[in-house]
Design a protein around this motif. Structure first.
Motif, PDB file in Angstrom:
ATOM      1  N   TYR A 133      12.699   1.555  -0.636  1.00  0.00           N
ATOM      2  CA  TYR A 133      12.934   2.689   0.256  1.00  0.00           C
ATOM      3  C   TYR A 133      13.236   3.920  -0.578  1.00  0.00           C
ATOM      4  N   ALA A 134      13.007   5.092   0.011  1.00  0.00           N
ATOM      5  CA  ALA A 134      13.328   6.352  -0.661  1.00  0.00           C
ATOM      6  C   ALA A 134      14.343   7.124   0.182  1.00  0.00           C
ATOM      7  N   ARG A 135      15.420   7.581  -0.477  1.00  0.00           N
ATOM      8  CA  ARG A 135      16.341   8.522   0.175  1.00  0.00           C
ATOM      9  C   ARG A 135      15.971   9.892  -0.366  1.00  0.00           C
ATOM     10  N   LEU A 136      15.241  10.661   0.448  1.00  0.00           N
ATOM     11  CA  LEU A 136      14.643  11.905  -0.016  1.00  0.00           C
ATOM     12  C   LEU A 136      15.611  13.072   0.041  1.00  0.00           C
ATOM     13  N   LEU A 137      15.442  14.003  -0.882  1.00  0.00           N
ATOM     14  CA  LEU A 137      16.291  15.193  -0.941  1.00  0.00           C
ATOM     15  C   LEU A 137      16.128  15.987   0.357  1.00  0.00           C
ATOM     16  N   GLY A 138      17.253  16.303   1.001  1.00  0.00           N
ATOM     17  CA  GLY A 138      17.204  17.044   2.262  1.00  0.00           C
ATOM     18  C   GLY A 138      16.901  16.176   3.462  1.00  0.00           C
ATOM     19  N   GLY A 139      16.832  14.850   3.268  1.00  0.00           N
ATOM     20  CA  GLY A 139      16.494  13.939   4.370  1.00  0.00           C
ATOM     21  C   GLY A 139      17.683  13.386   5.113  1.00  0.00           C
ATOM     22  N   ARG A 140      18.869  13.962   4.895  1.00  0.00           N
ATOM     23  CA  ARG A 140      20.097  13.582   5.606  1.00  0.00           C
ATOM     24  C   ARG A 140      20.435  12.096   5.465  1.00  0.00           C
ATOM     25  N   GLY A 141      20.074  11.520   4.313  1.00  0.00           N
ATOM     26  CA  GLY A 141      20.465  10.141   4.023  1.00  0.00           C
ATOM     27  C   GLY A 141      19.600   9.078   4.647  1.00  0.00           C
ATOM     28  N   VAL A 142      18.530   9.477   5.353  1.00  0.00           N
ATOM     29  CA  VAL A 142      17.655   8.493   5.997  1.00  0.00           C
ATOM     30  C   VAL A 142      16.854   7.738   4.937  1.00  0.00           C
ATOM     31  N   LEU A 143      16.780   6.428   5.074  1.00  0.00           N
ATOM     32  CA  LEU A 143      15.983   5.615   4.160  1.00  0.00           C
ATOM     33  C   LEU A 143      14.562   5.511   4.697  1.00  0.00           C
ATOM     34  N   VAL A 144      13.595   5.975   3.899  1.00  0.00           N
ATOM     35  CA  VAL A 144      12.188   5.981   4.302  1.00  0.00           C
ATOM     36  C   VAL A 144      11.469   4.815   3.622  1.00  0.00           C
ATOM     37  N   PRO A 145      10.841   3.920   4.391  1.00  0.00           N
ATOM     38  CA  PRO A 145      10.095   2.820   3.764  1.00  0.00           C
ATOM     39  C   PRO A 145       9.003   3.354   2.854  1.00  0.00           C
ATOM     40  N   MET A 146       8.833   2.721   1.679  1.00  0.00           N
ATOM     41  CA  MET A 146       7.804   3.148   0.728  1.00  0.00           C
ATOM     42  C   MET A 146       6.792   2.029   0.513  1.00  0.00           C
ATOM     43  N   ARG A 147       5.529   2.420   0.508  1.00  0.00           N
ATOM     44  CA  ARG A 147       4.471   1.499   0.080  1.00  0.00           C
ATOM     45  C   ARG A 147       4.072   1.923  -1.341  1.00  0.00           C
ATOM     46  N   VAL A 148       4.210   1.011  -2.308  1.00  0.00           N
ATOM     47  CA  VAL A 148       3.890   1.338  -3.702  1.00  0.00           C
ATOM     48  C   VAL A 148       3.063   0.203  -4.300  1.00  0.00           C
ATOM     49  N   SER A 149       2.268   0.549  -5.294  1.00  0.00           N
ATOM     50  CA  SER A 149       1.491  -0.474  -5.998  1.00  0.00           C
ATOM     51  C   SER A 149       2.423  -1.274  -6.902  1.00  0.00           C
ATOM     52  N   LYS A 150       1.934  -2.427  -7.380  1.00  0.00           N
ATOM     53  CA  LYS A 150       2.755  -3.257  -8.261  1.00  0.00           C
ATOM     54  C   LYS A 150       3.055  -2.527  -9.567  1.00  0.00           C
ATOM     55  N   ASP A 151       2.097  -1.722 -10.054  1.00  0.00           N
ATOM     56  CA  ASP A 151       2.315  -0.974 -11.289  1.00  0.00           C
ATOM     57  C   ASP A 151       3.511  -0.041 -11.148  1.00  0.00           C
ATOM     58  N   ILE A 152       3.623   0.611  -9.976  1.00  0.00           N
ATOM     59  CA  ILE A 152       4.740   1.535  -9.765  1.00  0.00           C
ATOM     60  C   ILE A 152       6.030   0.769  -9.497  1.00  0.00           C
ATOM     61  N   SER A 153       5.954  -0.287  -8.671  1.00  0.00           N
ATOM     62  CA  SER A 153       7.183  -1.025  -8.336  1.00  0.00           C
ATOM     63  C   SER A 153       7.801  -1.668  -9.571  1.00  0.00           C
ATOM     64  N   ASP A 154       6.963  -2.044 -10.539  1.00  0.00           N
ATOM     65  CA  ASP A 154       7.491  -2.655 -11.769  1.00  0.00           C
ATOM     66  C   ASP A 154       8.298  -1.664 -12.596  1.00  0.00           C
TER      67      ASP A 154
END
Length: 249
Positions: free
Chosen positions: A192-213
């Motif tokens: 998940y991503a807690r984005l700057l200015g997003g008031r603490g909301v956790l946004v689900p992220m879809r990432v490739s294995k290369d990035i998740s590693d």
């Protein structure tokens, strides 16, 4: 003029036993519709309700009487025939394509038409002192089921989706361009991503294995990617195709 002070008779013609769920659904919906009907007429106490006075074998015959905490059973019974007639009028509105029935009336008619449409019963009637007020057979039930089906909303185009609760429109544009800063968080194996200015909301992220590693939970990054939407155009997360680590250890 017929005496309207007798009980209301619910006749259910069925070729096989009606399930307890189906019967209880009919009785519960009729009780709710009757309470609303009596309240609209304004001359019955708030605790007036329907009760089962008797059940006869054969084609199921249920005698519905009035339960009245104020002990005004005789006067409250006068509501039964007009109530049954009001359901018949509500049914005619639906059959004619109108939207007049109240939610309680719609639920009552749905509970009556569903067992017939499913083949559990062949017809269901409401009778008061020998006068039939409501008659629903297979052909009528089929039309009622269609009329009572909730209207489906067309999917909302992604360009018109209101996303501020998860990601502002400005952040969505930045995500596809220069990127959006935020913190990556691993929650039970899902990123998940807690984005700057997003008031603490956790946004689900879809990432490739290369990035998740390469992701570190709690690490600060600049994410680049796109908004992911569901079948109705609602935002369900972000698809990340590039990241920059901003807090190098």
């Amino acid at each position: 003029m017929a005496d309207e002070r007798g009980p209301l008779e619910l006749y259910i013609d069925a070729e096989r036993p009606l399930s307890i769920v189906e019967l209880s659904s009919i009785l519960t919906a009729l009780d709710a519709a009757f309470k609303r009907f009596a309240a609209k007429r304004g001359n019955e106490p708030a605790d007036v309700a329907l009760g089962v006075a008797a059940v006869h074998s054969g084609s199921l015959r249920v005698l519905l009487d009035v339960i009245d905490g104020a002990e005004k059973l005789w006067s409250a019974r006068e509501q039964l025939a007009p109530f049954a007639q009001s359901l018949a009028e509500a049914m005619q509105m639906l059959l004619a394509g109108g939207r007049g029935p109240t939610p309680a009336e719609r639920r009552a008619l749905k509970s009556i038409s569903d067992p017939i449409a499913k083949g559990s019963a062949t017809q269901i009637n409401l009778v008061n002192n020998g006068e039939m007020h409501l008659h629903v057979d297979a052909a009528t039930a089929e039309v009622l089921v269609r009329a009572l089906r909730p209207a489906e909303r067309p999917p909302t185009p992604a360009s018109q989706v209101d996303t501020p609760r998860m990601l502002s429109a400005r952040a969505a544009r930045s995500l596809a361009g220069a990127g959006v800063e935020g913190t990556a968080l691993d929650v039970y194996g899902e990123w998940y991503a807690r984005l700057l200015g997003g008031r603490g909301v956790l946004v689900p992220m879809r990432v490739s294995k290369d990035i998740s590693d390469t992701l570190v939970s709690g690490g600060h990054y600049r994410f680049r990617g796109s908004v992911e939407t569901g079948a109705r155009g609602e935002m369900i997360g972000i698809s990340v195709y590039d990241i920059d680590r901003l807090d190098r250890p």
